[in-house]
Design an enzyme around this catalytic site. Structure first.
Site: not given
Lengths: 378, 370
Positions: A125, A361, A364
């Site tokens: 979001e 996703e 790092s």
């Protein structure tokens, strides 16, 4: 890691498709920013849209290692097509495969796995990025429905997807225990799209804003139980890291391939480029980094296939492959000299595509936290 | 006390350029990027401020300022729009400098005055990489030479009223001046990763006329001349890279303070602080090297080695910082709503339009091993 013959044969098959049908499209997709509907259809025909899902649910019935190889090979020639495949398979297909009941699997998993429908995952979001549990999208139970309100951002394939898995909280005071996961179909009343993003790279991949305004979602669309949302998205992201690691690896390999091709076909100060020691030094560094990344990615996939713990290894694979991938893509441009930043060569595309692998996703920094937690056991 | 003292003229140029960019450039920087074009009124104002002729002596109606002043101006411009800074850098370093140093009295009189009054010049860097296998062809008819060759990257190409072209032959390298629209000269479009509004084009010559009186330097001294021009340009490119670094850093500090995750600004997380610290170190390191090189040039001291080190450091730093700025911004760094992805693309472009990092290292080493 020495691959078994079945994995080697599979790679050859995917490579034939990638080099024969996808490679020629990469530059054009990068320029036009169009979504490659035709390539999606071809991947469906070739059973690449859900490699690791059992055949009874419409998948190819192979394993995670096959899947990682598929993403690597597609990403090697086109990052945009690669990220579509990774997002569809790991984020669109997986949550239903993992948490869906039989009815839900029949209704959504089978067409998604067969590639008849496109899947997407709405987690991030505007104010919940690395802090994914800070979701502000709400779901209220009303009779046989949930009423969902809120917005999602940076959603890969969002506005082209037919089936989306989204997270929403039923009770923000409960933190991540309040989060549930729902299936939303395209065209549901109260569900609309904001703008698609203009990005540094991955121009042929669609990145969308999703808007929910009192969107009615039938109770049969709840995945798992109420409050299972956090567990579902964490498990989804753990596996997703393998695919992003594989994609980072593939893009890096593509950059190396471009650098090798250039080194073999050009001359510098009258001497073939590949004969210069400085060229050899860069090629060696890139190739070694990429090979190490490959081992990490395959290891994570193999562990998941064996049902062994793989969270640490998947985070390491994504972190390492994307880090060395960006470095390799940068070097690949340097080998081309000033021509490397022009449209005469496709090489500058790789670093623009690769940079997202360090962000999407789980950045790092988040991967490092996951790895450290596992290593320290705390 | 700082190693460098900035005089009042230099202070003035910083405040003037900074005022100009904040009122006239920053507001349209994203339009400039989207359209791949710098509006002509901005170029006109740049010219009126005397920036294209900044290093041209007052005798030729230029601003007559030193290289330190040029660096200050470029740094300020690059903070808002690196394409614009590059245009000014190319004009001063790759056009004005060879004209001043190697031009005949007539050429200086004509072309330097033109630049001081609003003309823009282009430069075609000679790449030592050969991809086509086709050599540059020169045919001589009397004392006029005709060139057939392709220059893949011409800086300031779309804006230019004239071009400075290096021509390689058996006798060495010559620098020729060619007016826009000369016979046999065909520009073609080139898209670049960054600096997309800097007017970079390709240029093809088919039997293009090279007039002997338009030759700036030739023969054995040509090679040396080109190297001098490039060494001087290292200072200018380095200043553009420094401005980009500064912009990336400022954007990152601002974002890190504003963006909240896990209930606090991300600036409070050590991993983010470490990145910001590394960025700051790169900026300061590059700034010291750059102004040392500029000061040495202005003091007429040997400056070339330090200029190469400055250029390598600031260009590599700008690329590294650009990537880190994207990282700090997360998903927002990857989209065009924020400027950091442009800073990165521009930085990578400045770096390779100068010299590839490996080649720069080899040059630095060779100098020591002579």
């Amino acid at each position: 890691m020495i691959l078994e013959e079945r994995h080697r044969n599979f790679r050859a098959k995917v490579r034939e498709f990638a080099e024969g049908e996808v490679a020629a499209r990469a530059s054009e997709l990068d320029r036009s920013g169009e979504f490659p509907w035709d390539l999606v259809k071809r991947m469906a025909e070739l059973q690449l849209t859900a490699v690791y899902v059992p055949q009874e649910y419409g998948g190819a019935g192979l394993d995670m290692l096959h899947y990682a190889i598929a993403v690597e090979e597609i990403g090697r020639v086109c990052g945009s097509t690669g990220i579509f495949l990774a997002a569809h398979s790991s984020l669109g297909v997986f949550p239903i495969y993992y948490a869906g009941n039989e009815e839900q699997k029949k209704k959504w998993l089978i067409p998604l796995a067969k590639g008849e429908k496109i899947g997407s995952f709405g987690l991030t979001e505007p104010d919940a990025g690395s802090d994914a549990a800070a979701t502000k999208t709400t779901a209220k139970r009303e009779g046989d429905n949930y009423v969902v309100s809120g917005a999602k951002r940076f959603i890969t394939s969002g506005s082209v997807a037919d089936v989306l898995i989204i997270t929403a909280t039923q009770d923000p005071s409960k933190g991540y225990h309040g989060i549930s996961a729902f299936v939303v179909e395209k065209g549901t009343r109260g569900f609309s799209y904001g703008k698609d993003e203009e990005k540094l790279g991955l121009h042929g991949s669609i990145t969308s804003e999703l808007i929910f305004e009192d969107c009615l979602i039938p109770k049969g669309n709840l995945l798992g139980k109420e409050g299972d949302g956090f567990r579902i998205f964490m498990e989804t992201l753990d596996g997703g890291r393998i695919s992003i690691g594989a994609l980072a690896l593939g893009i890096a390999q593509g950059a190396l391939d471009a650098a090798v091709e250039f080194a073999k076909t050009s001359k510098k100060s009258g001497k073939p480029m590949y004969k210069w020691q400085s060229t050899q030094s860069m090629i060696a560094e890139m190739a070694t980094d990429i090979e190490a990344a490959r081992l990490l990615v395959y290891q994570a996939a193999a562990l998941k296939d064996e049902g062994k713990p793989y969270v640490k290894e998947a985070a390491m694979a994504k972190y390492y492959a994307s880090t060395v991938g960006t470095k390799a893509a940068n070097m690949a441009i340097d080998i081309h000299g000033m021509l490397g930043i022009t449209d005469m060569y496709p090489v500058e595309r790789f670093i623009r595509d690769e940079k997202l692998m360090e962000i999407g996703e789980g950045t790092s920094e988040i991967q490092k936290i996951v790895i450290a937690r596992q290593v320290l056991g705390k | 006390m700082s190693l460098f003292t900035i005089n009042s003229a230099q202070k003035l140029i910083r405040s003037e350029v900074s005022k100009f960019t904040s009122t006239e450039v920053e507001t349209v920087a994203s339009d400039i990027e989207r359209d791949c074009r710098i509006p002509s009124d901005i170029l006109q104002k740049i010219s009126q401020m005397g920036l294209f002729g900044l290093t041209i002596p007052e005798d030729y109606e230029g601003s007559g300022l030193d290289v330190t002043s040029l660096c200050i101006a470029l740094e300020e411009l690059a903070k808002s729009c690196a394409s614009l800074a590059m245009t000014v850098a190319v004009n001063n370093c790759l056009v004005n400098y060879p004209l001043i140093r190697y031009g005949s009295a007539e050429i200086k009189e004509e072309y330097l005055k033109k630049i001081a009054n609003g003309s823009i010049g282009a430069y075609a860097p000679l790449s030592d990489i050969d991809v086509s296998g086709k050599e540059c062809v020169l045919e001589a008819v009397g004392d006029i030479k005709y060139i057939s060759n392709r220059y893949h990257v011409v800086l300031n190409g779309t804006f230019a009223d004239f071009f400075i072209i290096p021509v390689k032959s058996d006798q060495g390298i010559s620098l020729f001046l060619i007016n826009k629209g000369a016979q046999g000269m065909n520009p073609y479009g080139v898209a670049t990763m960054g600096l997309r509004s800097a007017g970079i084009t390709g240029l093809e010559f088919k039997h293009g006329e090279l007039k002997p009186d338009m030759c700036l330097v030739s023969g054995e001294s040509g090679q040396q001349a080109i190297q001098s021009v490039l060494d001087y340009a290292h200072i200018g490119f380095s200043a553009v890279a420094l401005g980009l670094m500064q912009a990336s850093l400022e954007a990152s500090v601002k974002y890190a303070k504003e963006r909240k995750q896990f209930g606090r600004p991300i600036a409070e997380f050590p991993m983010v602080q470490e990145m910001l610290a590394e960025m700051k170190i790169e900026v300061e390191k590059s700034r010291l090297l750059l102004y040392e090189a500029a000061n040495r040039f202005d003091a007429d001291e040997e400056y070339r080695m330090i200029a190469r080190i400055a250029c390598l450091t600031s260009c590599e730093g700008a690329v590294k910082i650009g990537l880190k700025a994207i990282q700090i911004h997360g998903g927002y760094g990857y989209i065009k709503d924020y400027p950091v992805e442009r800073y990165f693309r521009d930085a990578k472009s400045v770096q390779l339009l100068g010299k590839a990092p490996t080649d720069m290292r080899l040059q630095i080493a060779k100098e020591m091993l002579l």
